[in-house]
Enzyme design. Structure first.
Site, mmCIF file in Angstrom:
data_model
loop_
_atom_site.group_PDB
_atom_site.id
_atom_site.type_symbol
_atom_site.label_atom_id
_atom_site.label_comp_id
_atom_site.label_asym_id
_atom_site.label_seq_id
_atom_site.Cartn_x
_atom_site.Cartn_y
_atom_site.Cartn_z
ATOM 1 N N CYS A 87 1.133 -0.967 -5.615
ATOM 2 C CA CYS A 87 -0.204 0.008 -6.217
ATOM 3 C C CYS A 87 0.603 1.828 -6.578
ATOM 4 O O CYS A 87 0.799 1.441 -7.602
ATOM 5 C CB CYS A 87 -1.034 0.324 -5.143
ATOM 6 S SG CYS A 87 -2.899 1.166 -5.953
ATOM 7 N N HIS A 204 -2.300 -5.499 -2.451
ATOM 8 C CA HIS A 204 -1.763 -5.112 -1.263
ATOM 9 C C HIS A 204 -1.642 -6.021 -1.348
ATOM 10 O O HIS A 204 -2.129 -6.558 -0.284
ATOM 11 C CB HIS A 204 -2.773 -3.979 -1.420
ATOM 12 C CG HIS A 204 -3.528 -2.776 -1.479
ATOM 13 N ND1 HIS A 204 -2.151 -1.385 -1.118
ATOM 14 C CD2 HIS A 204 -3.535 -2.212 -2.615
ATOM 15 C CE1 HIS A 204 -2.591 -0.691 -1.981
ATOM 16 N NE2 HIS A 204 -3.408 -0.922 -2.402
ATOM 17 N N GLU A 206 0.270 -6.122 2.563
ATOM 18 C CA GLU A 206 0.035 -5.656 3.400
ATOM 19 C C GLU A 206 -0.736 -5.520 3.762
ATOM 20 O O GLU A 206 -0.825 -5.622 4.754
ATOM 21 C CB GLU A 206 0.507 -4.522 3.692
ATOM 22 C CG GLU A 206 0.225 -2.652 3.004
ATOM 23 C CD GLU A 206 0.096 -2.043 1.555
ATOM 24 O OE1 GLU A 206 -0.702 -1.263 1.404
ATOM 25 O OE2 GLU A 206 0.669 -3.572 1.028
#
Length: 227
Positions: A87, A204, A206
């Site tokens: 990002c 994302h 994660e």
């Protein structure tokens, strides 16, 4: 043990998510590296996390590119080290010249925060090596300036050299305009450099490493780096 450096800029807000997700992997550990540090000695991989570095003043990532740590990141990448920008981290890598193109305002000029699907286009990279080409991953996005843009020559180069690692798609793997959350050219969700050791993506991973978050598909990207 593979050691990940998670960069921390003023305004980073996904660094803790990255530390947690990586720390849950077997054979991996992660530590913060402050943006004013000047060395990445002892680390095997670098993560530029999401957030709003320097409050997104000027342009997203435009000020962060001048942070002292970025000189070390460039040296690390030039030596073949693995770097992933997520990002805002993707935006920083583009601003720093480590990846081609730029990220601009979303097509509808609205902040987008939702789960999307991405299709793995190129499996022969350190970030996708364990993922079959054509696999569809469910990973969330959260950005206001995630529309990937590059001129025709750069796009042709990305396609020819198979540097497009991820494209937005629907749950059946169809890369359509409706499945594109931000208007990115060619439905691009993630690209790598020519040497294939620097990777930037808007979704994302994660935030997709725990069943409680609705998906564990992001874990495969970090596991590929470990492979």
């Amino acid at each position: 043990m593979t050691r990940f450096a998670v960069l921390k800029f003023p305004g980073s807000n996904c660094d803790q998510d990255c530390i947690h997700a990586i720390g849950e992997l077997d054979g991996a550990e992660a530590d913060y590296v402050w943006h004013k540090d000047t060395s990445l000695a002892g680390f095997d991989a670098v993560v530029a996390p999401g957030g709003f570095s320097y409050g997104d003043y000027l342009r997203c990532g435009a000020i962060a590119r001048f942070s002292p740590i970025m000189a070390a990141v460039k040296e690390f990448a030039a030596a073949g080290g693995r770097v992933i920008g997520i990002c805002n981290g993707f935006q920083i890598l583009c601003e720093a010249g480590l990846l081609p193109g730029a990220l601009v305002r979303n097509r509808d000029l609205h902040f987008v925060c939702e789960h999307v699907h991405v299709r793995v286009e190129t499996p022969d990279s350190p970030f996708t090596r364990n993922i079959r080409a054509g696999s569809v991953l469910k990973i969330p996005v959260a950005h206001g300036e995630g529309c990937y843009f590059a001129d025709e020559a750069a796009l042709l180069d990305l396609r020819t050299r198979r540097q497009i690692l991820l494209r937005y798609c629907d749950e059946r793997g169809r890369s359509t305009g409706v499945a594109n959350p931000n208007g990115s050219l060619d439905n691009i969700a993630g690209i790598c450099n020519r040497e294939r050791n620097v990777f930037g993506l808007m979704p994302h991973p994660e935030r997709a490493c725990d069943p409680a978050l609705g998906s564990v598909d992001g874990k495969s990207i970090f596991e590929a780096i470990l492979a």
